[in-house]
Design an enzyme around this catalytic site. Structure first.
Site, PDB file in Angstrom:
ATOM      1  N   GLY A  46       0.855  -1.175   0.000  1.00 43.79           N
ATOM      2  CA  GLY A  46       0.000   0.000   0.000  1.00 43.79           C
ATOM      3  C   GLY A  46       0.890   1.222   0.000  1.00 43.79           C
ATOM      4  N   GLN A  51       3.083   9.954   1.312  1.00 41.45           N
ATOM      5  CA  GLN A  51       4.361   9.239   1.369  1.00 41.45           C
ATOM      6  C   GLN A  51       5.252   9.546   0.174  1.00 41.45           C
ATOM      7  OE1 GLN A  51       2.317   5.241   2.182  1.00 41.45           O
ATOM      8  NE2 GLN A  51       4.232   5.074   3.299  1.00 41.45           N
ATOM      9  N   CYS A 103       5.573   0.011   7.758  1.00 33.97           N
ATOM     10  CA  CYS A 103       5.199   1.136   6.900  1.00 33.97           C
ATOM     11  C   CYS A 103       6.447   1.582   6.161  1.00 33.97           C
ATOM     12  CB  CYS A 103       4.656   2.285   7.756  1.00 33.97           C
ATOM     13  SG  CYS A 103       4.243   3.755   6.795  1.00 33.97           S
ATOM     14  N   LEU A 104       6.319   1.838   4.857  1.00 32.45           N
ATOM     15  CA  LEU A 104       7.475   2.265   4.066  1.00 32.45           C
ATOM     16  C   LEU A 104       8.038   3.592   4.567  1.00 32.45           C
ATOM     17  CD1 LEU A 104       6.161   1.386   0.483  1.00 32.45           C
ATOM     18  CD2 LEU A 104       7.799   0.085   1.857  1.00 32.45           C
ATOM     19  N   HIS A 145      -4.829   1.478   7.369  1.00 31.63           N
ATOM     20  CA  HIS A 145      -3.462   2.022   7.411  1.00 31.63           C
ATOM     21  C   HIS A 145      -3.304   3.176   6.415  1.00 31.63           C
ATOM     22  CE1 HIS A 145       1.093   1.272   7.630  1.00 31.63           C
ATOM     23  NE2 HIS A 145       0.964   2.130   6.623  1.00 31.63           N
ATOM     24  N   GLU A 146      -3.771   2.958   5.178  1.00 34.79           N
ATOM     25  CA  GLU A 146      -3.584   3.985   4.138  1.00 34.79           C
ATOM     26  C   GLU A 146      -4.470   5.209   4.398  1.00 34.79           C
ATOM     27  OE1 GLU A 146      -0.996   3.581   2.448  1.00 34.79           O
ATOM     28  OE2 GLU A 146      -0.800   1.439   2.860  1.00 34.79           O
ATOM     29  N   HIS A 149      -2.892   7.467   6.788  1.00 33.89           N
ATOM     30  CA  HIS A 149      -1.871   8.338   6.175  1.00 33.89           C
ATOM     31  C   HIS A 149      -2.493   9.642   5.671  1.00 33.89           C
ATOM     32  CE1 HIS A 149       1.985   6.278   6.034  1.00 33.89           C
ATOM     33  NE2 HIS A 149       1.436   5.151   5.604  1.00 33.89           N
TER      34      HIS A 149
HETATM   35 NI    NI Z   1       2.326   3.300   5.697  1.00 38.06          NI
END
Ligand code: NI
Length: 169
Positions: A46, A51, A103-104, A145-146, A149
């Protein structure tokens, strides 16, 4: 479009409010395509617009187990590519589950995060049509999660690990 860079903490773009998308054109389609490439390159499942430094209500999601065969050779689950625009969670199921999440934008960290096991989401697709998603399990978790963000919330805010919450507060 050039290769997108993934922003990581403590970059403030991850905490900024995001704007609704109102134009569903070729530029949006290009951005979504570039986000998909960046997600694949980073081995994510995701990726949300903040991000990649864009304060927009947009995220992409995809889980193709063939890409993760080395980590998880027997996964029976596939999540086809999905772009969600201006999403809102309209209802949460009664059950919650705590699972390790990464998470990236928070590299090298995996922390326990409680999420509803099922959610309903209202969003738009890349052509501007309304979509209604009823998600369970991994897709429900990724959506929560997304969408977090898009409101500047990260796993370090949600985790049940108090030390991590303090370290990033
Ligand atoms: Ni994330």
């Amino acid at each position: 479009m050039e290769q997108l860079l993934i922003h990581t903490l403590p970059d403030s773009v991850l905490r900024q409010p995001t704007a609704k998308i109102g134009t569903f054109d070729a530029d949006l389609a290009d951005l979504i395509g570039a986000m998909r490439i960046a997600m694949h390159a980073a081995r994510g499942i995701g990726l949300a617009a903040p991000q990649i430094g864009k304060s927009l209500k947009l995220a992409v999601i995809e889980f193709d187990p063939a890409r993760f065969e080395d980590e998880n050779p027997t996964s029976p689950l596939t999540i086809p590519f999905l772009a969600v625009i201006n999403p809102t969670i309209t209802s949460y199921g009664r059950e919650w589950e705590v699972l390790e999440e990464g998470c990236l934008s928070v590299p090298e960290l995996s922390v326990p995060v409680p999420r509803a096991t099922d959610v309903h989401v209202l969003a738009m697709n890349p052509t501007g049509q309304r979509i209604r998603l009823r998600a369970k399990g991994l897709l429900a978790r990724i959506l929560q999660h997304e969408i977090d963000h898009l409101y500047g919330r990260l796993i370090v805010d949600r985790t049940t690990d108090k030390k991590i919450r303090k370290r990033f507060a």
